[in-house]
Design an enzyme around this catalytic site. Structure first.
Site, PDB file in Angstrom:
ATOM      1  N   ASP A 254     -27.839  -8.880  -4.320  1.00  0.00           N
ATOM      2  CA  ASP A 254     -28.854  -8.286  -3.928  1.00  0.00           C
ATOM      3  C   ASP A 254     -28.407  -6.658  -3.403  1.00  0.00           C
ATOM      4  O   ASP A 254     -28.078  -6.474  -2.575  1.00  0.00           O
ATOM      5  CB  ASP A 254     -29.263  -8.794  -2.440  1.00  0.00           C
ATOM      6  CG  ASP A 254     -30.707  -8.365  -2.073  1.00  0.00           C
ATOM      7  OD1 ASP A 254     -31.374  -7.752  -3.058  1.00  0.00           O
ATOM      8  OD2 ASP A 254     -31.135  -8.597  -1.072  1.00  0.00           O
TER       9      ASP A 254
ATOM     10  N   LYS B 256     -27.354 -14.206  -7.944  1.00  0.00           N
ATOM     11  CA  LYS B 256     -27.987 -13.065  -8.139  1.00  0.00           C
ATOM     12  C   LYS B 256     -27.730 -12.020  -6.997  1.00  0.00           C
ATOM     13  O   LYS B 256     -28.216 -12.229  -5.803  1.00  0.00           O
ATOM     14  CB  LYS B 256     -29.693 -13.322  -7.800  1.00  0.00           C
ATOM     15  CG  LYS B 256     -30.306 -12.167  -8.534  1.00  0.00           C
ATOM     16  CD  LYS B 256     -32.230 -12.486  -8.798  1.00  0.00           C
ATOM     17  CE  LYS B 256     -32.970 -11.429  -9.104  1.00  0.00           C
ATOM     18  NZ  LYS B 256     -33.005 -10.489  -8.099  1.00  0.00           N
TER      19      LYS B 256
ATOM     20  N   CYS C 299     -34.765  -7.153  39.193  1.00  0.00           N
ATOM     21  CA  CYS C 299     -34.043  -8.144  38.524  1.00  0.00           C
ATOM     22  C   CYS C 299     -35.059  -9.343  38.463  1.00  0.00           C
ATOM     23  O   CYS C 299     -35.509  -9.711  39.411  1.00  0.00           O
ATOM     24  CB  CYS C 299     -32.565  -8.726  39.138  1.00  0.00           C
ATOM     25  SG  CYS C 299     -32.079 -10.248  38.406  1.00  0.00           S
TER      26      CYS C 299
ATOM     27  N   ARG D 212     -31.036   2.119 -12.563  1.00  0.00           N
ATOM     28  CA  ARG D 212     -32.027   1.577 -13.479  1.00  0.00           C
ATOM     29  C   ARG D 212     -33.242   2.125 -13.510  1.00  0.00           C
ATOM     30  O   ARG D 212     -33.777   2.286 -14.704  1.00  0.00           O
ATOM     31  CB  ARG D 212     -32.260   0.269 -13.016  1.00  0.00           C
ATOM     32  CG  ARG D 212     -33.399  -0.841 -13.942  1.00  0.00           C
ATOM     33  CD  ARG D 212     -33.721  -1.986 -13.062  1.00  0.00           C
ATOM     34  NE  ARG D 212     -34.628  -2.701 -13.854  1.00  0.00           N
ATOM     35  CZ  ARG D 212     -35.985  -2.777 -13.759  1.00  0.00           C
ATOM     36  NH1 ARG D 212     -36.368  -1.827 -12.870  1.00  0.00           N
ATOM     37  NH2 ARG D 212     -36.709  -3.249 -14.603  1.00  0.00           N
TER      38      ARG D 212
ATOM     39  N   ASP E  90       0.819  -1.169   0.072  1.00  0.00           N
ATOM     40  CA  ASP E  90       0.107  -0.147  -0.224  1.00  0.00           C
ATOM     41  C   ASP E  90       0.764   1.359   0.025  1.00  0.00           C
ATOM     42  O   ASP E  90       0.499   2.061  -0.634  1.00  0.00           O
ATOM     43  CB  ASP E  90      -0.865  -0.135   1.401  1.00  0.00           C
ATOM     44  CG  ASP E  90      -2.044  -1.065   1.326  1.00  0.00           C
ATOM     45  OD1 ASP E  90      -1.949  -1.657   0.101  1.00  0.00           O
ATOM     46  OD2 ASP E  90      -2.727  -1.139   2.045  1.00  0.00           O
ATOM     47  N   ALA E  91       2.026   1.146   0.685  1.00  0.00           N
ATOM     48  CA  ALA E  91       2.777   2.365   1.020  1.00  0.00           C
ATOM     49  C   ALA E  91       3.348   2.908  -0.650  1.00  0.00           C
ATOM     50  O   ALA E  91       3.492   4.105  -0.803  1.00  0.00           O
ATOM     51  CB  ALA E  91       4.050   2.245   1.794  1.00  0.00           C
TER      52      ALA E  91
ATOM     53  N   TYR F 249       2.027   2.365  -3.251  1.00  0.00           N
ATOM     54  CA  TYR F 249       0.865   2.806  -4.241  1.00  0.00           C
ATOM     55  C   TYR F 249       0.624   4.354  -3.626  1.00  0.00           C
ATOM     56  O   TYR F 249       0.506   5.201  -4.501  1.00  0.00           O
ATOM     57  CB  TYR F 249      -0.550   1.880  -3.983  1.00  0.00           C
ATOM     58  CG  TYR F 249      -1.775   2.406  -4.383  1.00  0.00           C
ATOM     59  CD1 TYR F 249      -1.915   2.178  -5.761  1.00  0.00           C
ATOM     60  CD2 TYR F 249      -2.505   3.392  -3.957  1.00  0.00           C
ATOM     61  CE1 TYR F 249      -3.045   2.646  -6.513  1.00  0.00           C
ATOM     62  CE2 TYR F 249      -3.535   4.132  -4.275  1.00  0.00           C
ATOM     63  CZ  TYR F 249      -3.920   3.442  -5.781  1.00  0.00           C
ATOM     64  OH  TYR F 249      -5.074   3.916  -6.206  1.00  0.00           O
ATOM     65  N   ASP F 250       0.450   4.576  -2.504  1.00  0.00           N
ATOM     66  CA  ASP F 250       0.456   5.780  -1.870  1.00  0.00           C
ATOM     67  C   ASP F 250       1.429   6.824  -2.402  1.00  0.00           C
ATOM     68  O   ASP F 250       1.106   7.823  -2.640  1.00  0.00           O
ATOM     69  CB  ASP F 250       0.012   5.811  -0.242  1.00  0.00           C
ATOM     70  CG  ASP F 250      -0.897   5.099   0.062  1.00  0.00           C
ATOM     71  OD1 ASP F 250      -1.910   4.970  -0.394  1.00  0.00           O
ATOM     72  OD2 ASP F 250      -0.810   4.885   1.563  1.00  0.00           O
TER      73      ASP F 250
ATOM     74  N   LEU G 174     -36.405  -9.516 -14.433  1.00  0.00           N
ATOM     75  CA  LEU G 174     -36.133 -11.241 -14.648  1.00  0.00           C
ATOM     76  C   LEU G 174     -37.508 -11.594 -13.975  1.00  0.00           C
ATOM     77  O   LEU G 174     -37.955 -11.164 -12.985  1.00  0.00           O
ATOM     78  CB  LEU G 174     -34.957 -11.350 -13.646  1.00  0.00           C
ATOM     79  CG  LEU G 174     -33.654 -11.285 -14.388  1.00  0.00           C
ATOM     80  CD1 LEU G 174     -32.669 -11.873 -13.375  1.00  0.00           C
ATOM     81  CD2 LEU G 174     -33.513 -12.140 -15.802  1.00  0.00           C
TER      82      LEU G 174
ATOM     83  N   LYS H 163     -28.992 -17.799 -17.346  1.00  0.00           N
ATOM     84  CA  LYS H 163     -29.139 -17.182 -18.942  1.00  0.00           C
ATOM     85  C   LYS H 163     -28.838 -18.233 -20.055  1.00  0.00           C
ATOM     86  O   LYS H 163     -27.809 -18.735 -19.628  1.00  0.00           O
ATOM     87  CB  LYS H 163     -28.296 -16.073 -18.874  1.00  0.00           C
ATOM     88  CG  LYS H 163     -28.505 -15.082 -17.763  1.00  0.00           C
ATOM     89  CD  LYS H 163     -27.446 -13.860 -17.791  1.00  0.00           C
ATOM     90  CE  LYS H 163     -27.872 -12.811 -16.426  1.00  0.00           C
ATOM     91  NZ  LYS H 163     -26.869 -12.017 -16.405  1.00  0.00           N
TER      92      LYS H 163
ATOM     93  N   GLU I  89     -24.158  -4.791 -10.933  1.00  0.00           N
ATOM     94  CA  GLU I  89     -24.896  -4.535  -9.852  1.00  0.00           C
ATOM     95  C   GLU I  89     -23.984  -3.716  -8.846  1.00  0.00           C
ATOM     96  O   GLU I  89     -22.743  -4.729  -8.651  1.00  0.00           O
ATOM     97  CB  GLU I  89     -25.563  -6.044  -9.203  1.00  0.00           C
ATOM     98  CG  GLU I  89     -26.172  -6.013  -8.332  1.00  0.00           C
ATOM     99  CD  GLU I  89     -27.936  -5.818  -8.597  1.00  0.00           C
ATOM    100  OE1 GLU I  89     -28.135  -5.583  -9.723  1.00  0.00           O
ATOM    101  OE2 GLU I  89     -28.779  -6.131  -7.838  1.00  0.00           O
TER     102      GLU I  89
ATOM    103  N   GLU J 120     -25.317 -17.468 -12.762  1.00  0.00           N
ATOM    104  CA  GLU J 120     -24.745 -16.409 -12.013  1.00  0.00           C
ATOM    105  C   GLU J 120     -25.257 -16.259 -10.531  1.00  0.00           C
ATOM    106  O   GLU J 120     -26.589 -16.414 -10.679  1.00  0.00           O
ATOM    107  CB  GLU J 120     -24.793 -15.157 -12.779  1.00  0.00           C
ATOM    108  CG  GLU J 120     -24.569 -15.302 -14.273  1.00  0.00           C
ATOM    109  CD  GLU J 120     -24.731 -14.003 -15.015  1.00  0.00           C
ATOM    110  OE1 GLU J 120     -25.032 -13.166 -14.386  1.00  0.00           O
ATOM    111  OE2 GLU J 120     -24.245 -14.311 -16.179  1.00  0.00           O
TER     112      GLU J 120
HETATM  113  S1  IVH Z   1     -29.459  -9.961 -15.575  1.00  0.00           S
HETATM  114  C1  IVH Z   1     -32.456  -9.006 -18.756  1.00  0.00           C
HETATM  115  N1  IVH Z   1     -27.816 -10.842 -13.751  1.00  0.00           N
HETATM  116  O1  IVH Z   1     -31.635  -8.842 -10.623  1.00  0.00           O
HETATM  117  C2  IVH Z   1     -31.419  -9.370 -17.447  1.00  0.00           C
HETATM  118  N2  IVH Z   1     -29.440  -9.287 -13.139  1.00  0.00           N
HETATM  119  O2  IVH Z   1     -34.395  -8.957 -11.138  1.00  0.00           O
HETATM  120  C3  IVH Z   1     -31.559  -8.451 -16.526  1.00  0.00           C
HETATM  121  N3  IVH Z   1     -29.220  -8.985 -10.602  1.00  0.00           N
HETATM  122  O3  IVH Z   1     -32.471  -5.617 -12.183  1.00  0.00           O
HETATM  123  C4  IVH Z   1     -30.700  -8.653 -15.214  1.00  0.00           C
HETATM  124  N4  IVH Z   1     -27.513 -10.327 -10.204  1.00  0.00           N
HETATM  125  O4  IVH Z   1     -30.658  -5.746 -10.403  1.00  0.00           O
HETATM  126  C5  IVH Z   1     -28.971 -10.005 -13.985  1.00  0.00           C
HETATM  127  N5  IVH Z   1     -26.233 -11.885 -12.526  1.00  0.00           N
HETATM  128  C6  IVH Z   1     -27.237 -11.145 -12.667  1.00  0.00           C
HETATM  129  C7  IVH Z   1     -27.960 -10.258 -11.573  1.00  0.00           C
HETATM  130  C8  IVH Z   1     -28.995  -9.400 -11.857  1.00  0.00           C
HETATM  131  C9  IVH Z   1     -28.437  -9.307  -9.629  1.00  0.00           C
HETATM  132  C10 IVH Z   1     -30.481  -7.952 -10.494  1.00  0.00           C
HETATM  133  C11 IVH Z   1     -30.443  -6.749 -11.414  1.00  0.00           C
HETATM  134  C12 IVH Z   1     -31.939  -6.966 -11.967  1.00  0.00           C
HETATM  135  C13 IVH Z   1     -32.794  -7.862 -11.051  1.00  0.00           C
HETATM  136  C14 IVH Z   1     -33.677  -8.477 -11.868  1.00  0.00           C
END
Ligand code: IVH
Length: 576
Positions: free
Chosen positions: A117, A115, A407, A136, A32-33, A35-36, A82, A290, A173, A113
């Protein structure tokens, strides 16, 4: 001048490379040093030659001028959502719909993948440079969060390599790691600031900041998972090749992403990731499948706002709602009374929850929790379930939670601890609850490590009057124990030999086992190392204690108070 321009460009390239190695690949090459040092050198040079400052310079990630509001940005290609699936049959149907629509019987390849949050964002690069970034929004129009996205260090301001499209939208995301979330909340707790209910809300709150400095301080993360518009660039044949290309351009892509040969692979992936869920550094609410072949994707197209070629397979939710039936107060080792919520049992991410911690009275006031309320319960990973918030719309016939004056275990008066949100039973070791918790702590693995002396046995020993202090443990005999319900002869003998074995321990463990307020393992070891002899602690002054690095005035006072009391000295002599 040319000389400076070259020097600046060289520094920028070097720093960008280190940024990439550190934030995207998690594999830094320099300390790090160093880089700094490079960073400061660049900043100084730019200060001397402000005409050479460029927006893609690593020094310019965080802009200074907070805008009054977020401007609107239109996505070139709308951002879709989705469809959700909740069980295996939904996935079997999803696969069948795809095969029917494509009129093929062969297996479909899927890219699987996690998902995340968090919040979906769309980044637009023109001629390789980050032009704008948007939330979005409603899918068509988003908010301009360019300044805030620039503050995320793993986001390339400029694409790596030579070969890139004239224009490209990259989708991903933004999220907060669980650790960062805890950090933000505990800091907010300390300063009386606003705490967030979950990492998603915290990520949203951190990203939608008019002041990008705040965003920069929050350590947001991002993974990219797709593209939107793309101009003047050959599109690969498959989704996984798109992701490979994103990686080459320097975008962080989730390493858990996996290509499978058919929907059975999807279901296996679901289970693998579900098992890993608690171990991941970030929260996910499911996985996404997908169709990998982009020609197949195009043929499948969309229904209303969601693609036919992708689906989200959701995990059991971390949050549920239920009724708060009552609140009890538990007395801990140091006498502190902790309110515990008794809930109408509810299944939260696979586990029945009927209790939740309420931490302290301030938390109850802050969240405005009353008995009879409908509440949102959150249980993430191995953490103790918590009440996130109250559903005020559902409130009727509730009543306030009150700290008892006496108590609940020993009837001694309850006192407020000065300067804290906590209340304590004044009974000390005459309070059975404090005695039991103290003995449990004494016997625990990191203290005296008395193998076989579990919580239930301690409670039983105290209830039967066999022990009134930790020193009594060492007077126990096999003949006394075999009469007890829970103990067979062999276990009784084992316990006695475990007690015998615990006698040879270190001074640090012994001090820790005594359960002195605010004296954890680290402080106990510091005392052992610096004072050396337990008898010296009987008379040590607060000043002397404070001269030990890492021991402050409050802890010093607790230590000296504890050891100066003759009842504690007697106990220690007996133990020795
Ligand atoms: S694909 C058409 N891939 O989930 C494809 N979405 O419920 C649209 N999300 O708005 C998104 N991980 O915020 C995709 N690996 C991932 C994701 C992902 C999280 C979220 C994203 C999207 C929402 C849809």
């Amino acid at each position: 001048m040319k000389h400076f321009a070259e020097q600046i460009q060289k520094l920028r390239d070097e720093i960008n490379e280190h940024n990439y190695l550190y934030y995207v690949l998690d594999a830094p090459k320099v300390p790090d040093a160093e880089y700094d040092r490079l960073f400061h050198e660049l900043r100084d040079l730019e200060q001397e030659h402000p005409e050479l400052i460029a927006p893609d310079s690593p020094t310019q990630r965080v802009g200074i001028k907070p805008a009054g509001h977020f401007a609107e940005i239109k996505h070139y290609i709308p951002m879709l959502s989705l469809d959700n699936a909740f069980d295996d049959s939904d996935i079997i149907n999803f696969n069948k719909r795809i095969q029917d629509k494509l009129e093929i019987a062969q297996d479909i390849k899927f890219c699987c993948e996690p998902k995340l949050d968090g919040l979906a964002v769309n980044l637009c690069y023109e001629n390789g440079y980050l032009k704008w970034a948007a939330t979005r929004g409603d899918g068509f129009l988003g908010e301009d969060i360019t300044q805030n996205i620039r503050a995320i260090k793993s986001v390339p301001l400029k694409l790596r390599g030579e070969n890139f499209p004239k224009l490209i939208e990259i989708r991903g995301e933004v999220f907060l790691c669980k650790k960062e979330f805890d950090k933000i909340n505990s800091e907010a707790d300390k300063t009386g600031g606003k705490t967030f209910a979950n990492p998603r809300n915290a990520a949203a709150g951190s990203l939608r900041q008019l002041d990008p400095q705040v965003t920069a301080s929050r350590n947001l993360s991002i993974y990219f998972y797709g593209i939107g518009q793309i101009e003047k660039f050959p599109i690969p044949n498959s989704h996984h090749e798109v992701l490979e290309q994103l990686k080459k351009w320097g975008f962080p892509v989730n390493p858990e992403i996996k290509l499978v040969n058919n929907y059975h692979g999807c279901l296996d992936y679901y289970n693998t990731i579900l098992n890993k869920r608690n171990k991941l550094a970030y929260e996910i609410d499911g996985v996404v499948y997908k169709v990998d072949d982009l020609l197949q994707q195009r043929e499948l197209g969309f229904v209303s706002r969601a693609p036919r070629w992708a689906i989200a397979h959701k995990f059991p939710a971390h949050e549920e709602m239920t009724e708060l039936l009552d609140v009890d107060f538990q007395v801990g080792r140091t006498g502190v009374l902790t309110p515990v919520a008794r809930l109408k049992p509810v299944n939260v991410s696979g586990v029945m929850v009927s209790n939740a911690t309420l931490h302290n009275m301030d938390e109850i006031t802050r969240k405005d929790i009353q008995i009879g309320d409908w509440v949102i319960i959150r249980r993430a990973g191995d953490v103790i379930p918590e009440i996130v918030s109250v559903i005020l719309d559902k409130r009727k016939n509730t009543h306030k939670i009150k700290m008892p004056h006496k108590c609940p275990v020993c009837d001694a008066p309850v006192e407020r601890i000065e300067g804290q949100a906590a209340y304590r039973c004044s009974g000390g070791l005459t309070c059975r609850a404090q005695l039991i918790e103290g003995i449990k702590h004494f016997a625990s693995r990191r203290a005296m490590d008395i193998n076989g002396l579990g919580d239930k046995l301690v409670e039983q020993f105290v209830a039967e009057g066999l022990i009134k202090s930790v020193a009594d443990l060492y007077d126990l005999e096999v003949s006394q124990l075999v009469n007890l319900e829970r103990l067979a002869e062999k276990s009784a003998e084992n316990l006695i030999s475990a007690l015998e074995k615990s006698k040879s321990t270190t001074l640090g463990r012994f001090i820790f086992a005594l359960g002195i307020r605010d004296v954890g393992e680290t402080t106990a070891n510091l005392l052992a190392k610096n004072i050396g002899d337990i008898h010296k602690l009987f008379t040590v002054s607060e000043e002397d204690l404070q001269s030990i690095t890492d021991i402050g005035p409050v802890v010093a006072k607790h230590i000296s108070d504890f050891f100066s009391q003759s009842k504690h000295q007697k106990l220690i002599e007996r133990l020795i």
